[in-house]
Design a protein around this motif. Sequence first.
Motif, mmCIF file in Angstrom:
data_model
loop_
_atom_site.group_PDB
_atom_site.id
_atom_site.type_symbol
_atom_site.label_atom_id
_atom_site.label_comp_id
_atom_site.label_asym_id
_atom_site.label_seq_id
_atom_site.Cartn_x
_atom_site.Cartn_y
_atom_site.Cartn_z
ATOM 1 N N THR A 1 0.824 -8.318 -1.717
ATOM 2 C CA THR A 1 0.065 -8.859 -2.840
ATOM 3 C C THR A 1 0.846 -8.745 -4.141
ATOM 4 O O THR A 1 0.914 -9.698 -4.929
ATOM 5 C CB THR A 1 -1.280 -8.121 -2.977
ATOM 6 O OG1 THR A 1 -1.934 -8.136 -1.708
ATOM 7 C CG2 THR A 1 -2.167 -8.791 -4.007
ATOM 8 N N ILE A 2 1.478 -7.572 -4.335
ATOM 9 C CA ILE A 2 2.246 -7.412 -5.570
ATOM 10 C C ILE A 2 3.451 -8.356 -5.579
ATOM 11 O O ILE A 2 3.762 -8.974 -6.596
ATOM 12 C CB ILE A 2 2.666 -5.940 -5.743
ATOM 13 C CG1 ILE A 2 1.404 -5.130 -6.064
ATOM 14 C CG2 ILE A 2 3.695 -5.779 -6.854
ATOM 15 C CD1 ILE A 2 1.629 -3.663 -6.228
ATOM 16 N N GLY B 1 12.565 -14.405 -2.815
ATOM 17 C CA GLY B 1 12.722 -15.686 -2.118
ATOM 18 C C GLY B 1 11.540 -16.601 -2.378
ATOM 19 O O GLY B 1 11.702 -17.786 -2.674
ATOM 20 N N SER B 2 10.339 -16.027 -2.304
ATOM 21 C CA SER B 2 9.136 -16.828 -2.541
ATOM 22 C C SER B 2 9.082 -17.306 -3.979
ATOM 23 O O SER B 2 8.646 -18.424 -4.258
ATOM 24 C CB SER B 2 7.894 -16.009 -2.240
ATOM 25 O OG SER B 2 7.990 -15.479 -0.949
ATOM 26 N N VAL C 1 0.430 -20.208 2.351
ATOM 27 C CA VAL C 1 1.445 -20.037 3.389
ATOM 28 C C VAL C 1 2.387 -18.890 3.033
ATOM 29 O O VAL C 1 2.732 -18.057 3.872
ATOM 30 C CB VAL C 1 2.251 -21.343 3.576
ATOM 31 C CG1 VAL C 1 3.409 -21.131 4.534
ATOM 32 C CG2 VAL C 1 1.342 -22.454 4.069
ATOM 33 N N ILE C 2 2.766 -18.836 1.754
ATOM 34 C CA ILE C 2 3.692 -17.788 1.312
ATOM 35 C C ILE C 2 3.063 -16.406 1.495
ATOM 36 O O ILE C 2 3.706 -15.467 1.953
ATOM 37 C CB ILE C 2 4.087 -18.010 -0.166
ATOM 38 C CG1 ILE C 2 5.058 -19.180 -0.267
ATOM 39 C CG2 ILE C 2 4.729 -16.756 -0.753
ATOM 40 C CD1 ILE C 2 5.490 -19.494 -1.682
ATOM 41 N N TYR C 3 1.783 -16.301 1.173
ATOM 42 C CA TYR C 3 1.109 -15.002 1.295
ATOM 43 C C TYR C 3 1.123 -14.537 2.747
ATOM 44 O O TYR C 3 1.444 -13.372 3.035
ATOM 45 C CB TYR C 3 -0.318 -15.103 0.751
ATOM 46 C CG TYR C 3 -0.998 -13.773 0.525
ATOM 47 C CD1 TYR C 3 -0.280 -12.651 0.113
ATOM 48 C CD2 TYR C 3 -2.365 -13.637 0.703
ATOM 49 C CE1 TYR C 3 -0.905 -11.443 -0.111
ATOM 50 C CE2 TYR C 3 -3.008 -12.434 0.478
ATOM 51 C CZ TYR C 3 -2.275 -11.330 0.074
ATOM 52 O OH TYR C 3 -2.898 -10.134 -0.147
ATOM 53 N N SER C 4 0.802 -15.427 3.649
ATOM 54 C CA SER C 4 0.808 -14.967 5.042
ATOM 55 C C SER C 4 2.231 -14.659 5.497
ATOM 56 O O SER C 4 2.452 -13.736 6.285
ATOM 57 C CB SER C 4 0.128 -15.971 5.974
ATOM 58 O OG SER C 4 0.321 -17.271 5.561
ATOM 59 N N TYR C 5 3.189 -15.397 4.969
ATOM 60 C CA TYR C 5 4.581 -15.105 5.297
ATOM 61 C C TYR C 5 4.973 -13.711 4.775
ATOM 62 O O TYR C 5 5.633 -12.936 5.450
ATOM 63 C CB TYR C 5 5.486 -16.178 4.700
ATOM 64 C CG TYR C 5 6.941 -15.800 4.656
ATOM 65 C CD1 TYR C 5 7.737 -15.931 5.803
ATOM 66 C CD2 TYR C 5 7.526 -15.308 3.498
ATOM 67 C CE1 TYR C 5 9.074 -15.573 5.783
ATOM 68 C CE2 TYR C 5 8.857 -14.946 3.471
ATOM 69 C CZ TYR C 5 9.628 -15.070 4.612
ATOM 70 O OH TYR C 5 10.937 -14.718 4.581
#
Lengths: 306, 336
Positions: A102-103, A182-183, A236-240
């Motif tokens: 999350t952070i 990266g995100s 998508v990024i969060y689950s990644y």
Amino acid sequence: MQRYLISRVIQSIFLLGGVLVVVFFMIRLTGDPASLMVSRNASEEMREAFREKMGFNRPLYVQFSDYLYGVLQGDFGNSLHFKQPAREIILERLPATFQLATIALLGAVIIAVPIGIIGGSNPGSFVDSLGRALGLLGQTIPNFWLALILILVFAVNLRWFPTFGRDSYLSVVLPAIALGLGSMGQLVRLTRSAVLEIRNDDYIRTAKSKGISQLKIGLRHIARNTSLVLISVIGVIYSYLLGGSIYIEIIFSWPGLGSLLEQAIKSRDFPLVMGITITFSFFVIFINLLTDIAYAFIDPRIRYGG
Amino acid sequence: MILQVKDLITRFYSVDGVVYALNGVNFALNAGETLAVVGESGSGKSVTMMSLLGLIPQPPGKIEGGQAFLFENDKPQDLLKLSERQVRRVRGGQIGFIFQDPISSLNPTMTIGKQIAESMIEHLSLSQSDARKRTVDLLKEVGIADADRRFDSYPHEFSGGMRQRVMIAIAVACQPRIVIADEPTTALDVTVQAQIIELIQRLQKQLGIAVIWITHDLAVVASMADRVLVMYGGTVVEDALVEDLFDNPQHPYTIGLLKAIPGATGLGEERLESIEGSPPDLLRELTSCPFAPRCQFVFDQCWAKLPPLISVTKHHRAACFYDVENEIPRKEVEHG
């Protein structure tokens, strides 16, 4: 809207069911659990006793329905290595993984989106060049390398942050940077290109022709349509980030699910591996569902589409 | 006269080089009239109108010369010299726009009511609720049934024709003096086209608006325009009352254009005429008549310089050195 939501919830439940089936049978495909879980030197009688005790001598579908029944009650069985319920171990580790992901996500969004918006609104400006450089760096620097450099510079040399563990609120800084960079790069580029494209859309020209100020056009017309693009990607990024934090957790000895998964795989702790995999899948599916719901709230075409 | 444009020059600095989009455009607009602007793609019709209100993307576009006076109580105000804030008050307030494609010209994530009310709140300083009331009235006015409920609809719930009605409502929301309609019917079904034209004409009469109608369609021009500008290669080549243009075209390009209308002669069986050659290359600066390479009447003077608009009669001007009718070079008296 309601129909859309209900259908998405039902889809998610089916998806989760599918994951359970795949996880369960994949593990079984790796061979006889007894030969995997019991010491190689054990006698055939001991193996048989183990099968008997664990219920592995029963038909597969019985074992599956048993397992399914347990999972539905939140029971993933006992960890072979830790000798305690897998659920307890997972729940203990879960907050650390969520905190880190999350952070990392918040940091990435807070830095990337404004830079992307300003850069996209003023192509060729300083902020735009900065954003493009960040985007390139973020997407090309391998994060395990970045993690090591961060430790070397900020923990070992400057001693600003601890090198590993999760003991103070400062501990999360370095792993979050290593995980989120990266995100962030991806988000800068995406936001920039979305804004660039939307700026040239016909309805922005219409808004200009109405005599609306640049700022109001940005807030009312560009922001909302840009957020449509961002929301789906942020989900998508969060689950990644949740699932992809394994080696960052290992490098920083971060006591989360990722490093637990590594231990579980090494010690062939199958109930724990299955439990962690299913937990990850559950959250990924849940985040996707939330993303779709948020999307529907913003995009009227989906809200009323049925 | 409420608008006068003089020697408007706009260029685009693209990667392929400089695009000489407008090469000195001259025209005037009278209060309440319908001025049709015709010409092929790239002739500068839309760029002219966008340039007036700073709607061309800058960069790559750049307005490099000219004046555009908007008259208010006979006091001229040069639109090209206004600050961003001042020009915003003209846009939507004094001059409304209707664009070609009503599907992409409305914001998909905003209710149509808000998109109309937005400019009222901006220009007329109305409160939200007053703006809503006026918007609902306006929606009724442009022929949208159940207007009160439709205020909260989104563009995707409307058909193409309905969306164009919404665009029209946006354009006239603040009772502008001029509406610029950029091919407002091109993207619509033929059956809907006539309704939209009628609607614009009705509002024009009711509100006393002057309309600049950009179009390819000479049939539309014949049916509704008072005056016509023919554009070619980023210049105005002919400026005439609509009946003069059709009865007595002066510029060879206009003559060719009229011959190319199917059934123009009344006999449906002959071959359609076309204008030989291709449109001018806008990547080169104009130093001679842009139509010269395709013109059958071309002579030395045409290559020497860009022809100015020369008066034929009081309300008829053509940018041509040759008097086709009398087969003699035209006497060059520049018209202010």
